[in-house]
Design a protein around this motif. Structure first.
Motif, mmCIF file in Angstrom:
data_model
loop_
_atom_site.group_PDB
_atom_site.id
_atom_site.type_symbol
_atom_site.label_atom_id
_atom_site.label_comp_id
_atom_site.label_asym_id
_atom_site.label_seq_id
_atom_site.Cartn_x
_atom_site.Cartn_y
_atom_site.Cartn_z
ATOM 1 N N HIS A 375 2.468 -5.842 7.456
ATOM 2 C CA HIS A 375 2.718 -4.665 6.609
ATOM 3 C C HIS A 375 1.462 -4.288 5.827
ATOM 4 O O HIS A 375 1.134 -3.105 5.688
ATOM 5 C CB HIS A 375 3.868 -4.954 5.638
ATOM 6 N N THR A 376 0.783 -5.300 5.322
ATOM 7 C CA THR A 376 -0.431 -5.056 4.540
ATOM 8 C C THR A 376 -1.495 -4.379 5.398
ATOM 9 O O THR A 376 -2.142 -3.414 4.962
ATOM 10 C CB THR A 376 -0.986 -6.370 3.963
ATOM 11 N N PHE A 377 -1.677 -4.869 6.623
ATOM 12 C CA PHE A 377 -2.687 -4.285 7.511
ATOM 13 C C PHE A 377 -2.365 -2.825 7.817
ATOM 14 O O PHE A 377 -3.268 -1.973 7.827
ATOM 15 C CB PHE A 377 -2.786 -5.098 8.799
ATOM 16 N N LYS A 378 -1.092 -2.513 8.069
ATOM 17 C CA LYS A 378 -0.715 -1.121 8.351
ATOM 18 C C LYS A 378 -1.017 -0.236 7.139
ATOM 19 O O LYS A 378 -1.489 0.903 7.288
ATOM 20 C CB LYS A 378 0.762 -1.038 8.712
ATOM 21 N N THR A 379 -0.757 -0.761 5.951
ATOM 22 C CA THR A 379 -1.060 -0.002 4.729
ATOM 23 C C THR A 379 -2.561 0.246 4.607
ATOM 24 O O THR A 379 -2.999 1.349 4.238
ATOM 25 C CB THR A 379 -0.551 -0.764 3.499
ATOM 26 N N LEU A 380 -3.358 -0.767 4.915
ATOM 27 C CA LEU A 380 -4.814 -0.625 4.837
ATOM 28 C C LEU A 380 -5.319 0.395 5.863
ATOM 29 O O LEU A 380 -6.260 1.146 5.581
ATOM 30 C CB LEU A 380 -5.484 -1.984 5.080
ATOM 31 N N CYS A 381 -4.696 0.433 7.040
ATOM 32 C CA CYS A 381 -5.088 1.421 8.047
ATOM 33 C C CYS A 381 -4.811 2.838 7.555
ATOM 34 O O CYS A 381 -5.626 3.748 7.753
ATOM 35 C CB CYS A 381 -4.330 1.164 9.354
ATOM 36 N N VAL A 415 -12.757 -0.236 17.644
ATOM 37 C CA VAL A 415 -13.866 -0.905 16.959
ATOM 38 C C VAL A 415 -14.214 -0.144 15.682
ATOM 39 O O VAL A 415 -14.388 -0.737 14.606
ATOM 40 C CB VAL A 415 -15.099 -1.003 17.877
ATOM 41 N N SER A 416 -14.297 1.176 15.780
ATOM 42 C CA SER A 416 -14.604 2.001 14.611
ATOM 43 C C SER A 416 -13.501 1.898 13.564
ATOM 44 O O SER A 416 -13.776 1.859 12.352
ATOM 45 C CB SER A 416 -14.788 3.466 15.033
ATOM 46 N N ALA A 417 -12.261 1.861 14.024
ATOM 47 C CA ALA A 417 -11.139 1.783 13.094
ATOM 48 C C ALA A 417 -11.147 0.472 12.314
ATOM 49 O O ALA A 417 -10.961 0.459 11.094
ATOM 50 C CB ALA A 417 -9.819 1.934 13.855
ATOM 51 N N ILE A 418 -11.351 -0.658 13.022
ATOM 52 C CA ILE A 418 -11.400 -1.961 12.355
ATOM 53 C C ILE A 418 -12.516 -1.996 11.317
ATOM 54 O O ILE A 418 -12.360 -2.518 10.205
ATOM 55 C CB ILE A 418 -11.581 -3.083 13.386
ATOM 56 N N ALA A 419 -13.670 -1.413 11.667
ATOM 57 C CA ALA A 419 -14.801 -1.401 10.735
ATOM 58 C C ALA A 419 -14.487 -0.584 9.487
ATOM 59 O O ALA A 419 -15.064 -0.837 8.412
ATOM 60 C CB ALA A 419 -16.042 -0.848 11.435
ATOM 61 N N ALA A 420 -13.576 0.394 9.624
ATOM 62 C CA ALA A 420 -13.230 1.251 8.481
ATOM 63 C C ALA A 420 -12.214 0.606 7.541
ATOM 64 O O ALA A 420 -12.037 1.057 6.409
ATOM 65 C CB ALA A 420 -12.685 2.585 8.995
ATOM 66 N N VAL A 421 -11.544 -0.441 8.002
ATOM 67 C CA VAL A 421 -10.536 -1.114 7.159
ATOM 68 C C VAL A 421 -11.240 -1.952 6.098
ATOM 69 O O VAL A 421 -12.069 -2.811 6.417
ATOM 70 C CB VAL A 421 -9.619 -2.001 8.022
ATOM 71 N N ARG A 422 -10.905 -1.723 4.854
ATOM 72 C CA ARG A 422 -11.479 -2.480 3.743
ATOM 73 C C ARG A 422 -10.433 -3.471 3.226
ATOM 74 O O ARG A 422 -9.407 -3.068 2.664
ATOM 75 C CB ARG A 422 -11.891 -1.533 2.608
ATOM 76 N N LEU A 423 -10.671 -4.744 3.464
ATOM 77 C CA LEU A 423 -9.726 -5.764 2.998
ATOM 78 C C LEU A 423 -9.761 -5.828 1.475
ATOM 79 O O LEU A 423 -10.840 -5.767 0.872
ATOM 80 C CB LEU A 423 -10.075 -7.125 3.598
ATOM 81 N N PRO A 424 -8.600 -5.969 0.835
ATOM 82 C CA PRO A 424 -8.545 -5.935 -0.635
ATOM 83 C C PRO A 424 -9.075 -7.196 -1.310
ATOM 84 O O PRO A 424 -9.281 -7.208 -2.520
ATOM 85 C CB PRO A 424 -7.054 -5.742 -0.923
#
Length: 432
Positions: A375-381, A415-424
């Motif tokens: 759930h957290t990852f989907k929110t970050l996306c 790859v671009s999408a993962i790089a755009a995710v900022r972990l809290p």
């Protein structure tokens, strides 16, 4: 002549009605046996043929008609009227006799027969030999609970018996989803008996489960404070490796889940070869069921996920290299599979205890579980403004959109999408 016809991968029982009985029964009796296995379909068809010939004979004695007009439809060809591809619900819906299909009250044995739960279960089991062992155990558990409530045999059950069982489960304060699942198993069992000609009807079909007045608890994403507590715990700060934690799995499973959104079992069943460096796209993780001991939830679950840079900084590739050099097939070899063969089953129970206890993480909110990482990852996306089809491809979610079912998602956008995710929170460096 055969009573069987194979159509769209499923066997049908069919028999032509004598001309003098068409007004009463329709032109053709046709039943979808819901199996592609001839060995299963043939005895069911013979049982149905026996019932229908007996019914025709009874009608003959009553109306004093000549049965010489009874003909069987040969296997391999479909004669007029054409056979339409019907599902269970469609086949049982009332239709006009002129359409050539039998009405639901007609597709029944002449007399109710005594049939045991074991016989129904064995018939259900034979229809699909690829079911997971856990599904078979759930069916057996549902039958056991049902029999603790009522001893009325399947052939004598009334709809009120199943409704009373439903109400009994609801009175025990079971979740609506749990009640629906148990009733669904009983209905499936009775439907198999009905389709096999063992029961006169499925008295549980379509039984409704009332909605709860209070909404069911919904899992939520982790807060930043909870994530901070997890990734600063003694598992990471002191190298704590508790019994039940699966060795290094207790450190890596939460980190991978947060940074990829993968399901628990998808991570737990990774082989050491499933994480590698792609020449064009960098470090990636393959989620697959290529190995006999691996499984996926659905078609969309098979995927390749780019690894987040924070996982690389955390030392994941170093760990993968060390495991590979040790010759381990599994990325987390210390995980003990549960009785269903799930490598994450026992570990999930440990994590739930560790999450709740004061000696562990002390997070008592029941809406927070391991799946909360997903759930957290989907929110970050969504926070990173990543298109829905892209983060669905990352997490293996299947869309109902027809357009989304065409083509494949290239790896480069992922790859671009993962790089755009900022972990809290900052992921720790794990020294294995």
């Amino acid at each position: 002549m055969s009573y069987l016809a194979l159509h769209h991968g499923s066997y049908y029982f069919q028999i032509r009605v004598p001309a003098a009985l068409v007004a009463q029964f329709g032109q053709i009796i046709r039943v979808n046996l819901q199996t592609a296995d001839r060995g299963i379909a043939r005895p069911i068809a013979l049982r149905l043929a026996s019932d229908w010939l007996a019914r025709f004979s009874t009608a003959h004695e009553t109306a004093r008609i000549d049965l010489a007009g009874v003909s069987l439809i040969a296997e391999g060809g479909l004669e007029s009227p054409p056979l339409e591809p019907l599902g269970v619900q469609q086949r049982l819906a009332p239709v006009a006799p002129s359409a050539g299909f039998v009405t639901p009250q007609i597709i029944r044995p002449l007399h109710a027969k005594s049939v045991s739960d074991d016989e129904l279960f064995d018939t259900w089991k034979r229809i699909d030999r690829t079911r997971e062992a856990s599904t078979e155990r759930e069916m057996q558990a549902a039958i056991r609970v049902f029999r603790q409530f009522t001893k009325v045999q399947a052939a004598e059950l009334g709809r009120s018996d199943v409704a009373a069982f439903r109400d009994h489960l609801l009175d025990k304060k079971l979740a609506r989803a749990t009640v629906s699942k148990k009733i669904g198993f009983i209905s499936t069992l009775l439907q198999v008996g009905f389709d096999a000609g063992l029961l006169s009807e499925n008295v549980a079909r379509g039984l409704k489960i009332p909605k709860a007045k209070v909404p069911t608890l919904v899992r939520r994403a982790f807060t930043v404070a909870e994530l901070t507590r997890i990734f600063s715990s003694k598992v990471y700060s002191q190298g704590f490796r508790p019994i039940g934690g699966g060795g290094e799995a207790c450190a890596w499973l939460p980190m991978i889940a947060l940074a990829t959104g993968a399901r628990l079992e998808e991570i737990a069943q990774l082989r050491s070869s499933d994480i590698y460096v792609d020449s064009s796209n960098g470090p990636v993780m393959r989620i697959t069921d290529e190995d006999p001991e691996q499984r996926v939830k659905n078609e969309g679950s098979r995927r390749t996920v780019p690894l987040h840079p924070d996982l690389i900084r955390g030392g994941l590739l170093d760990y993968v290299e060390a495991i590979g050099e040790a010759g381990s097939k599994w990325l987390f070899p210390a995980l003990e599979p549960d009785h269903d063969g799930r490598r994450g089953g026992n570990w999930g129970k440990w994590f739930q205890r560790y999450l709740r206890t004061r000696s562990g993480l002390g997070i008592s909110d029941p809406t927070v579980v391991f799946h909360s990482f997903r759930h957290t990852f989907k929110t970050l996306c969504r926070a990173a403004m990543i298109p829905e089809d892209v983060h669905d491809a990352l997490t293996g979610h299947v869309s109902a959109s027809i357009s989304r079912q065409y083509g494949e998602m290239p790896l480069a956008p992922l790859v671009s999408a993962i790089a755009a995710v900022r972990l809290p929170v900052a992921l720790p460096r794990v020294l294995s």
